[in-house]
Write a protein that holds these residues in place. Structure first.
Motif, PDB file in Angstrom:
ATOM      1  N   GLU A 116      12.967   9.605  -3.105  1.00 22.92           N
ATOM      2  CA  GLU A 116      13.187  10.623  -4.143  1.00 22.92           C
ATOM      3  C   GLU A 116      13.474  11.981  -3.502  1.00 22.92           C
ATOM      4  OE1 GLU A 116      13.370  11.976  -8.186  1.00 22.92           O
ATOM      5  OE2 GLU A 116      13.479   9.999  -7.248  1.00 22.92           O
ATOM      6  N   MET A 117      12.779  12.281  -2.396  1.00 24.19           N
ATOM      7  CA  MET A 117      13.017  13.533  -1.678  1.00 24.19           C
ATOM      8  C   MET A 117      14.447  13.601  -1.154  1.00 24.19           C
ATOM      9  SD  MET A 117       9.341  13.540   0.264  1.00 24.19           S
ATOM     10  CE  MET A 117       9.613  14.896   1.416  1.00 24.19           C
ATOM     11  N   VAL A 118      14.956  12.448  -0.692  1.00 24.14           N
ATOM     12  CA  VAL A 118      16.354  12.389  -0.240  1.00 24.14           C
ATOM     13  C   VAL A 118      17.282  12.604  -1.425  1.00 24.14           C
ATOM     14  CG1 VAL A 118      18.147  10.906   0.754  1.00 24.14           C
ATOM     15  CG2 VAL A 118      15.838  10.876   1.726  1.00 24.14           C
ATOM     16  N   PHE A 136       0.822  -1.212   0.000  1.00 22.10           N
ATOM     17  CA  PHE A 136       0.000   0.000   0.000  1.00 22.10           C
ATOM     18  C   PHE A 136       0.856   1.262   0.000  1.00 22.10           C
ATOM     19  CE2 PHE A 136      -2.415   3.425   2.023  1.00 22.10           C
ATOM     20  CZ  PHE A 136      -3.622   3.368   1.348  1.00 22.10           C
ATOM     21  N   TYR A 137       1.966   1.240   0.739  1.00 22.26           N
ATOM     22  CA  TYR A 137       2.792   2.438   0.873  1.00 22.26           C
ATOM     23  C   TYR A 137       4.051   2.414  -0.004  1.00 22.26           C
ATOM     24  CZ  TYR A 137      -0.025   4.356   4.660  1.00 22.26           C
ATOM     25  OH  TYR A 137      -1.054   4.911   5.401  1.00 22.26           O
ATOM     26  N   ASP A 138       4.129   1.507  -0.956  1.00 21.30           N
ATOM     27  CA  ASP A 138       5.320   1.432  -1.817  1.00 21.30           C
ATOM     28  C   ASP A 138       5.612   2.761  -2.513  1.00 21.30           C
ATOM     29  OD1 ASP A 138       5.698  -1.193  -1.139  1.00 21.30           O
ATOM     30  OD2 ASP A 138       5.115  -2.027  -3.087  1.00 21.30           O
ATOM     31  N   HIS A 139       4.582   3.400  -3.052  1.00 17.98           N
ATOM     32  CA  HIS A 139       4.794   4.650  -3.784  1.00 17.98           C
ATOM     33  C   HIS A 139       5.203   5.783  -2.839  1.00 17.98           C
ATOM     34  CE1 HIS A 139       3.469   3.019  -7.585  1.00 17.98           C
ATOM     35  NE2 HIS A 139       2.347   2.586  -7.036  1.00 17.98           N
ATOM     36  N   LEU A 140       4.646   5.777  -1.641  1.00 15.28           N
ATOM     37  CA  LEU A 140       5.031   6.790  -0.659  1.00 15.28           C
ATOM     38  C   LEU A 140       6.490   6.613  -0.257  1.00 15.28           C
ATOM     39  CD1 LEU A 140       4.427   9.087   1.347  1.00 15.28           C
ATOM     40  CD2 LEU A 140       3.672   7.327   2.970  1.00 15.28           C
ATOM     41  N   ILE A 141       6.899   5.373  -0.020  1.00 17.77           N
ATOM     42  CA  ILE A 141       8.285   5.091   0.354  1.00 17.77           C
ATOM     43  C   ILE A 141       9.230   5.523  -0.767  1.00 17.77           C
ATOM     44  CG2 ILE A 141       9.921   3.204   0.793  1.00 17.77           C
ATOM     45  CD1 ILE A 141       7.508   1.787   2.249  1.00 17.77           C
ATOM     46  N   ALA A 142       8.848   5.239  -2.018  1.00 11.28           N
ATOM     47  CA  ALA A 142       9.651   5.666  -3.167  1.00 11.28           C
ATOM     48  C   ALA A 142       9.727   7.195  -3.231  1.00 11.28           C
ATOM     49  CB  ALA A 142       9.066   5.105  -4.462  1.00 11.28           C
ATOM     50  N   MET A 143       8.627   7.877  -2.915  1.00 15.09           N
ATOM     51  CA  MET A 143       8.616   9.340  -2.923  1.00 15.09           C
ATOM     52  C   MET A 143       9.562   9.893  -1.859  1.00 15.09           C
ATOM     53  SD  MET A 143       7.204  11.984  -4.451  1.00 15.09           S
ATOM     54  CE  MET A 143       8.590  13.078  -4.267  1.00 15.09           C
ATOM     55  N   GLU A 166      15.198   8.205   7.813  1.00 12.52           N
ATOM     56  CA  GLU A 166      15.308   6.966   8.585  1.00 12.52           C
ATOM     57  C   GLU A 166      14.503   6.987   9.883  1.00 12.52           C
ATOM     58  OE1 GLU A 166      19.522   6.451   8.862  1.00 12.52           O
ATOM     59  OE2 GLU A 166      19.676   5.785   6.771  1.00 12.52           O
ATOM     60  N   LEU A 167      13.842   8.102  10.165  1.00  9.66           N
ATOM     61  CA  LEU A 167      12.947   8.150  11.325  1.00  9.66           C
ATOM     62  C   LEU A 167      11.714   7.278  11.106  1.00  9.66           C
ATOM     63  CD1 LEU A 167      13.022  11.974  12.134  1.00  9.66           C
ATOM     64  CD2 LEU A 167      14.053  10.133  13.496  1.00  9.66           C
ATOM     65  N   LEU A 168      11.386   6.996   9.846  1.00 11.90           N
ATOM     66  CA  LEU A 168      10.218   6.174   9.529  1.00 11.90           C
ATOM     67  C   LEU A 168      10.649   4.715   9.380  1.00 11.90           C
ATOM     68  CD1 LEU A 168       7.176   6.229   9.011  1.00 11.90           C
ATOM     69  CD2 LEU A 168       7.688   6.519   6.573  1.00 11.90           C
ATOM     70  N   ILE A 169      10.099   3.859  10.234  1.00 18.06           N
ATOM     71  CA  ILE A 169      10.427   2.435  10.269  1.00 18.06           C
ATOM     72  C   ILE A 169       9.344   1.684   9.502  1.00 18.06           C
ATOM     73  CG2 ILE A 169      10.817   0.463  11.790  1.00 18.06           C
ATOM     74  CD1 ILE A 169      11.264   2.675  14.048  1.00 18.06           C
ATOM     75  N   GLU A 170       9.751   0.875   8.524  1.00 18.03           N
ATOM     76  CA  GLU A 170       8.757   0.189   7.689  1.00 18.03           C
ATOM     77  C   GLU A 170       8.880  -1.322   7.774  1.00 18.03           C
ATOM     78  OE1 GLU A 170      10.686   1.588   4.345  1.00 18.03           O
ATOM     79  OE2 GLU A 170      10.603   3.584   5.220  1.00 18.03           O
ATOM     80  N   ASP A 171       7.748  -1.999   7.671  1.00 18.94           N
ATOM     81  CA  ASP A 171       7.718  -3.445   7.497  1.00 18.94           C
ATOM     82  C   ASP A 171       6.312  -3.853   7.088  1.00 18.94           C
ATOM     83  OD1 ASP A 171       8.096  -6.451   7.985  1.00 18.94           O
ATOM     84  OD2 ASP A 171      10.039  -5.646   8.599  1.00 18.94           O
ATOM     85  N   ALA A 172       6.202  -5.005   6.444  1.00 12.20           N
ATOM     86  CA  ALA A 172       4.894  -5.524   6.045  1.00 12.20           C
ATOM     87  C   ALA A 172       4.363  -6.518   7.069  1.00 12.20           C
ATOM     88  CB  ALA A 172       4.997  -6.194   4.672  1.00 12.20           C
ATOM     89  N   ASP A 173       5.176  -6.870   8.060  1.00 10.97           N
ATOM     90  CA  ASP A 173       4.825  -7.863   9.072  1.00 10.97           C
ATOM     91  C   ASP A 173       4.639  -7.177  10.424  1.00 10.97           C
ATOM     92  OD1 ASP A 173       6.014  -9.819  11.347  1.00 10.97           O
ATOM     93  OD2 ASP A 173       5.010 -10.998   9.791  1.00 10.97           O
ATOM     94  N   VAL A 174       3.521  -7.433  11.080  1.00 11.30           N
ATOM     95  CA  VAL A 174       3.198  -6.775  12.343  1.00 11.30           C
ATOM     96  C   VAL A 174       4.257  -7.015  13.407  1.00 11.30           C
ATOM     97  CG1 VAL A 174       1.580  -6.792  14.290  1.00 11.30           C
ATOM     98  CG2 VAL A 174       0.706  -6.714  11.947  1.00 11.30           C
ATOM     99  N   GLU A 175       4.614  -8.285  13.639  1.00  9.01           N
ATOM    100  CA  GLU A 175       5.576  -8.601  14.701  1.00  9.01           C
ATOM    101  C   GLU A 175       6.962  -8.030  14.401  1.00  9.01           C
ATOM    102  OE1 GLU A 175       5.555 -12.565  16.488  1.00  9.01           O
ATOM    103  OE2 GLU A 175       3.694 -12.966  15.403  1.00  9.01           O
ATOM    104  N   LYS A 176       7.386  -8.106  13.142  1.00  9.41           N
ATOM    105  CA  LYS A 176       8.698  -7.567  12.774  1.00  9.41           C
ATOM    106  C   LYS A 176       8.728  -6.052  12.947  1.00  9.41           C
ATOM    107  CE  LYS A 176      10.014 -11.207   9.527  1.00  9.41           C
ATOM    108  NZ  LYS A 176      10.234 -11.552   8.098  1.00  9.41           N
TER     109      LYS A 176
END
Length: 196
Positions: free
Chosen positions: A151-153, A141-148, A164-174
């Motif tokens: 791109e900003m960087v 769902f957030y792939d395009h946002l992450i790419a954006m 790097e303040l934003l932590i991402e994962d597709a798995d709840v426990e991870k």
């Protein structure tokens, strides 16, 4: 390892049309209950918001809703919460959410969800808090946002350390594990927060 006693979840007041997003929101609610992490959220019984809260409560977890007075009829308040806090406006709602949460997780949603995510991450960038901020990227769902953001960087509008303040994962426990391992940069050029 950081102790997370409460997590604020930002998410949609609609359910959307992806069954996996609904499933993962319910898994998050159940996992928060299992880990004895109090859910802080917008107080509605509708949409993904309601799914997370109901799953948390059904698994013997604790859920606290925070909602402005004017939204009580529009979003239909969840009546089974452990606590419902009413605020005068949206800004007071977000201040309260930040004050009583040890971290933040964003699930899929619309404009309001994006606004909450970016405000809380901006507050972190400015040193107003040093709490972990997670993004549950269900079904890309957030792939395009992450790419954006990347791109900003790349174009010099966002510093890598702030990205790097934003932590991402597709798995709840991870995702929860990564948030517990988060180490804030207390040497930020900005003022240290009054509370962390």
């Amino acid at each position: 390892m950081k102790t997370l006693n409460s997590i604020c979840v930002f998410c949609g007041s609609s359910e959307g049309n992806d069954p996996e997003i609904i499933k993962q929101s319910e898994l998050l609610g159940a996992e928060l209950a299992k880990q004895e992490i109090t859910l802080i959220y917008g107080g509605s019984q509708l949409g993904i918001m309601g799914r997370v809260a109901q799953s948390c409560l059904l698994n013997n977890g604790k859920a606290i809703g925070i909602i402005p007075e004017f939204l009580k009829t529009r979003e239909i308040v969840h009546t089974g919460l452990d606590q419902l806090i009413t605020t005068e406006n949206m800004h007071e709602r977000k201040l309260k959410m930040q004050a009583i949460s040890d971290g933040f997780i964003t699930l899929p949603g619309g404009f309001g969800t994006f606004e909450e995510l970016f405000e809380i991450i901006t507050w972190s960038q400015l040193g107003l808090h040093h709490k972990p901020i997670g993004l549950l990227n269900t079904n890309g769902f957030y792939d395009h946002l992450i790419a954006m953001l990347d791109e900003m960087v790349a174009r010099g509008f966002l510093k890598r350390e702030n990205r790097e303040l934003l932590i991402e994962d597709a798995d709840v426990e991870k995702l929860l594990g990564k948030m517990k391992s988060f180490e804030p940069d207390l040497n930020s050029k900005f003022l240290k927060p009054e509370n962390t």
